[in-house]
Design a protein around this motif. Structure first.
Motif, PDB file in Angstrom:
ATOM      1  N   ALA A   1       0.833  -1.211   0.000  1.00  0.00           N
ATOM      2  CA  ALA A   1       0.000   0.000   0.000  1.00  0.00           C
ATOM      3  C   ALA A   1       0.868   1.262   0.000  1.00  0.00           C
ATOM      4  CB  ALA A   1      -0.940  -0.002   1.205  1.00  0.00           C
ATOM      5  N   ILE A   2       1.960   1.237   0.733  1.00  0.00           N
ATOM      6  CA  ILE A   2       2.869   2.396   0.768  1.00  0.00           C
ATOM      7  C   ILE A   2       3.600   2.524  -0.568  1.00  0.00           C
ATOM      8  CG2 ILE A   2       4.940   3.356   1.842  1.00  0.00           C
ATOM      9  CD1 ILE A   2       3.939   2.297   4.513  1.00  0.00           C
ATOM     10  N   ASP A   3       4.031   1.407  -1.120  1.00  0.00           N
ATOM     11  CA  ASP A   3       4.697   1.447  -2.430  1.00  0.00           C
ATOM     12  C   ASP A   3       3.772   2.034  -3.499  1.00  0.00           C
ATOM     13  OD1 ASP A   3       7.234   0.339  -1.766  1.00  0.00           O
ATOM     14  OD2 ASP A   3       6.328  -1.642  -1.678  1.00  0.00           O
TER      15      ASP A   3
ATOM     16  N   GLU B   1       1.499  11.846   3.792  1.00  0.00           N
ATOM     17  CA  GLU B   1       0.523  10.893   3.252  1.00  0.00           C
ATOM     18  C   GLU B   1       0.670   9.505   3.873  1.00  0.00           C
ATOM     19  OE1 GLU B   1      -2.144  11.500   1.285  1.00  0.00           O
ATOM     20  OE2 GLU B   1      -1.580  13.611   1.498  1.00  0.00           O
ATOM     21  N   ILE B   2       1.884   9.083   4.168  1.00  0.00           N
ATOM     22  CA  ILE B   2       2.077   7.790   4.835  1.00  0.00           C
ATOM     23  C   ILE B   2       1.484   7.833   6.238  1.00  0.00           C
ATOM     24  CG2 ILE B   2       3.803   6.236   5.846  1.00  0.00           C
ATOM     25  CD1 ILE B   2       5.536   6.741   3.377  1.00  0.00           C
TER      26      ILE B   2
ATOM     27  N   LYS C   1      -5.501   5.603   8.806  1.00  0.00           N
ATOM     28  CA  LYS C   1      -6.765   5.154   8.221  1.00  0.00           C
ATOM     29  C   LYS C   1      -6.830   3.650   7.997  1.00  0.00           C
ATOM     30  CE  LYS C   1      -7.992   9.296   5.622  1.00  0.00           C
ATOM     31  NZ  LYS C   1      -8.216   9.831   4.270  1.00  0.00           N
ATOM     32  N   ASP C   2      -5.706   3.032   7.677  1.00  0.00           N
ATOM     33  CA  ASP C   2      -5.687   1.624   7.273  1.00  0.00           C
ATOM     34  C   ASP C   2      -4.991   0.777   8.330  1.00  0.00           C
ATOM     35  OD1 ASP C   2      -5.306  -0.866   6.054  1.00  0.00           O
ATOM     36  OD2 ASP C   2      -4.930   0.025   4.086  1.00  0.00           O
ATOM     37  N   PRO C   3      -5.754  -0.049   9.063  1.00  0.00           N
ATOM     38  CA  PRO C   3      -5.143  -0.867  10.120  1.00  0.00           C
ATOM     39  C   PRO C   3      -4.132  -1.889   9.589  1.00  0.00           C
ATOM     40  CG  PRO C   3      -7.511  -1.291   9.958  1.00  0.00           C
ATOM     41  CD  PRO C   3      -7.200  -0.208   8.999  1.00  0.00           C
TER      42      PRO C   3
END
Length: 145
Positions: free
Chosen positions: A40-42, A106-107, A113-115
């Motif tokens: 997701a980070i990539d 943003e990270i 937001k995303d567990p």
């Protein structure tokens, strides 16, 4: 009259010569070991970098007048540090600094937001948030040598 035409021609030729060697940086996924693999980070960084390249980096590298805040910030940093004598390597350095400020923000938002992302960060190979950001800054840096 002839002298002014010569001067204008020389300036135009210099600008064209300076822009002809511009290389477009790449926005592609970096390879990671299992401890540092957080898709997701990539995906977030690659999407942001491609957008940054198109909207900020390339217009400034090609010495176009700034049209938005992103271009203005990048151009002002280059002008402060290198005057108008900046080269693409200088654009790379300035873009790394400015782009990754946005990435860090943003990270942080994504991890709140995303567990799944939050758990991957905690369980990954990073000892701190700063270490994680330094890792991604190195993996996705602007480099057009």
């Amino acid at each position: 009259m002839k002298f002014s035409v010569l001067v204008i021609s020389a300036v135009a030729a210099t600008l064209l010569a300076g822009c002809s060697g511009i290389k477009t940086p790449k926005a592609q996924l970096a390879s990671h070991d299992m401890d540092h693999n957080i898709p997701a980070i990539d995906d977030l960084i690659v999407t942001m970098k491609q957008d940054y390249i198109n909207k900020c980096y390339m217009p400034v590298a090609k010495r176009r007048p700034p049209e938005n805040q992103c271009q203005s910030e990048l151009f002002q940093m280059l002008e402060r540090n290198y005057r108008l004598e900046y080269q693409q390597v200088h654009v790379d350095r300035a873009a790394n600094e400015l782009f990754f400020k946005d990435v860090a923000r943003e990270i942080t938002i994504l991890s709140k937001k995303d567990p799944d992302v939050r758990n991957a960060i905690r369980n990954g190979g990073f000892r701190s948030n700063d270490e994680m950001l330094a890792y991604y800054k190195d993996a996705y840096k602007f480099e057009t040598k």
